[in-house]
Design an enzyme around this catalytic site. Structure first.
Site, PDB file in Angstrom:
ATOM      1  N   PRO A  18       0.735  -1.482  -0.023  1.00 44.55           N
ATOM      2  CA  PRO A  18       0.202  -0.384  -0.071  1.00 44.55           C
ATOM      3  C   PRO A  18       0.432   1.430  -0.314  1.00 44.55           C
ATOM      4  O   PRO A  18       0.795   2.532   0.024  1.00 44.55           O
ATOM      5  CB  PRO A  18      -1.168  -0.061   1.307  1.00 44.55           C
ATOM      6  CG  PRO A  18      -0.172  -0.812   2.438  1.00 44.55           C
ATOM      7  CD  PRO A  18       0.645  -2.324   0.947  1.00 44.55           C
ATOM      8  N   GLU A  49       2.775  -7.118   8.362  1.00 45.63           N
ATOM      9  CA  GLU A  49       2.817  -5.809   8.695  1.00 45.63           C
ATOM     10  C   GLU A  49       3.108  -5.087   7.706  1.00 45.63           C
ATOM     11  O   GLU A  49       3.461  -3.827   7.218  1.00 45.63           O
ATOM     12  CB  GLU A  49       3.217  -5.886   9.845  1.00 45.63           C
ATOM     13  CG  GLU A  49       1.619  -5.945  11.527  1.00 45.63           C
ATOM     14  CD  GLU A  49       0.634  -6.052  11.047  1.00 45.63           C
ATOM     15  OE1 GLU A  49       0.165  -4.572  10.978  1.00 45.63           O
ATOM     16  OE2 GLU A  49      -0.129  -6.962  10.878  1.00 45.63           O
ATOM     17  N   ARG A  64      -4.599  -8.368 -20.328  1.00 45.03           N
ATOM     18  CA  ARG A  64      -5.402  -7.736 -21.117  1.00 45.03           C
ATOM     19  C   ARG A  64      -4.785  -7.283 -22.161  1.00 45.03           C
ATOM     20  O   ARG A  64      -4.909  -7.045 -23.617  1.00 45.03           O
ATOM     21  CB  ARG A  64      -6.863  -7.393 -20.729  1.00 45.03           C
ATOM     22  CG  ARG A  64      -6.494  -6.671 -19.871  1.00 45.03           C
ATOM     23  CD  ARG A  64      -7.735  -6.160 -19.365  1.00 45.03           C
ATOM     24  NE  ARG A  64      -9.001  -6.626 -19.564  1.00 45.03           N
ATOM     25  CZ  ARG A  64      -9.046  -5.025 -20.575  1.00 45.03           C
ATOM     26  NH1 ARG A  64      -8.926  -4.342 -21.183  1.00 45.03           N
ATOM     27  NH2 ARG A  64     -10.723  -5.692 -21.344  1.00 45.03           N
ATOM     28  N   ASP A 118     -11.468   0.251 -23.921  1.00 38.31           N
ATOM     29  CA  ASP A 118     -11.934   0.547 -22.706  1.00 38.31           C
ATOM     30  C   ASP A 118     -12.178   2.059 -21.871  1.00 38.31           C
ATOM     31  O   ASP A 118     -10.812   2.982 -22.554  1.00 38.31           O
ATOM     32  CB  ASP A 118     -10.676  -0.365 -21.713  1.00 38.31           C
ATOM     33  CG  ASP A 118     -10.718  -1.412 -21.895  1.00 38.31           C
ATOM     34  OD1 ASP A 118     -11.657  -2.004 -22.934  1.00 38.31           O
ATOM     35  OD2 ASP A 118      -9.939  -2.518 -21.200  1.00 38.31           O
TER      36      ASP A 118
HETATM   37  N1  ADE Z   1      -1.473  -4.970  -0.008  1.00 35.62           N
HETATM   38  C1  ADE Z   1      -1.991  -4.789   1.351  1.00 35.62           C
HETATM   39  N2  ADE Z   1      -2.418  -3.720   0.931  1.00 35.62           N
HETATM   40  C2  ADE Z   1      -1.937  -3.515  -0.255  1.00 35.62           C
HETATM   41  C3  ADE Z   1      -2.632  -2.887  -1.161  1.00 35.62           C
HETATM   42  N3  ADE Z   1      -3.804  -1.625  -1.084  1.00 35.62           N
HETATM   43  N4  ADE Z   1      -1.721  -2.005  -2.869  1.00 35.62           N
HETATM   44  C4  ADE Z   1      -0.784  -3.287  -2.887  1.00 35.62           C
HETATM   45  N5  ADE Z   1      -0.227  -4.141  -2.569  1.00 35.62           N
HETATM   46  C5  ADE Z   1      -1.030  -3.968  -0.690  1.00 35.62           C
END
Ligand code: ADE
Length: 236
Positions: free
Chosen positions: A89, A116, A154, A169
């Site tokens: 993330p 984590e 794709r 798309d």
């Molecule tokens: N691992 C946990 N959350 C994630 C996300 N939002 N994007 C990519 N990998 C992740």
């Protein structure tokens, strides 16, 4: 393209890779996907791949040795060594332009995290590109890796039946910053809802102009932020 997925849960990919577009692309040899279990590179007899964070705090951190060994072994198992992508993330958010860029690589290595996070030295040593699929936290990188694979595969030549269809798309080709507009198929009328007359007219120019207007109107209503990008693109 070849794509290696490094994960603690390779079984998660079996269902997804065995269906629909991905299944056909694999069968036709347009993409090869290999999953590797990071746990196979664990050093101790308990096969541990994670440990408590130095300095304290909740959760567990993925250990540096098994991850680096796994990545390096997989990189060396084929040519070219491949472009390493870490799903986290904290990465750059995936969008269509990023998917197009990734699709140009002959080989991708997707590194999925759990727990984590990753020991920071994994980043120091391997210098991966870090990608997030959105501003929310998943239980791990596996679903994010599937999102990347789905968006990339794709785009590969020959994967979609109609060569043109991924270019039309949302976010692609002529629609770079536009959402796709309304689409209809039979019947012409359902519960009083009718298909717009113009689509039945057979007038291709009018249909194209209508679709373009619908697409712009929908984008303006739903994603005003994208309209700013359209204006910027026009200025270019
Ligand atoms: N691992 C946990 N959350 C994630 C996300 N939002 N994007 C990519 N990998 C992740």
């Amino acid at each position: 393209m070849r794509c290696d997925v490094l994960t603690l849960f390779p079984e998660m990919f079996t269902g997804y890779l065995g269906q629909s577009v991905l299944k056909r692309a694999i069968e036709r040899g347009l993409v090869r996907i290999e999953c590797h279990n990071i746990r196979d590179w664990a050093k101790d007899k308990h096969k541990s791949v994670d440990d408590r964070p130095y300095g304290g705090g909740p959760g567990m951190v993925l250990k540096v040795e098994p991850v680096v060994d796994c990545v390096e072994t997989v990189q060396q198992a084929a040519q070219p060594v491949g472009h390493l992508v870490m799903l986290t993330p904290q990465g750059q958010r995936l969008n269509q332009a990023a998917a197009e860029r990734l699709a140009r690589h002959q080989r991708l290595i997707l590194l999925c995290g759990r727990y984590e996070g990753f020991d920071e030295r994994i980043r120091d040593i391997l210098a991966p590109e870090e990608i997030s699929v959105g501003d929310y936290v998943l239980n791990g990188g596996e679903v994010a890796a599937m999102v990347v694979i789905d968006a990339v595969v794709r785009l590969l030549p020959g994967v979609l039946g109609d060569e043109q269809s991924s270019a039309r798309d949302s976010f692609s080709g002529i629609n770079r910053h536009l959402l796709e507009g309304a689409q209809y198929t039979r019947p012409r009328e359902y519960r009083g809802y009718r298909v717009p007359e113009v689509l039945l007219s057979g007038n291709h120019e009018e249909i194209a102009a209508w679709r373009q207007r619908e697409s712009i109107a929908r984008t303006r209503r739903r994603r005003a932020d994208l309209m700013d990008e359209n204006r910027a693109a026009e200025d270019d």
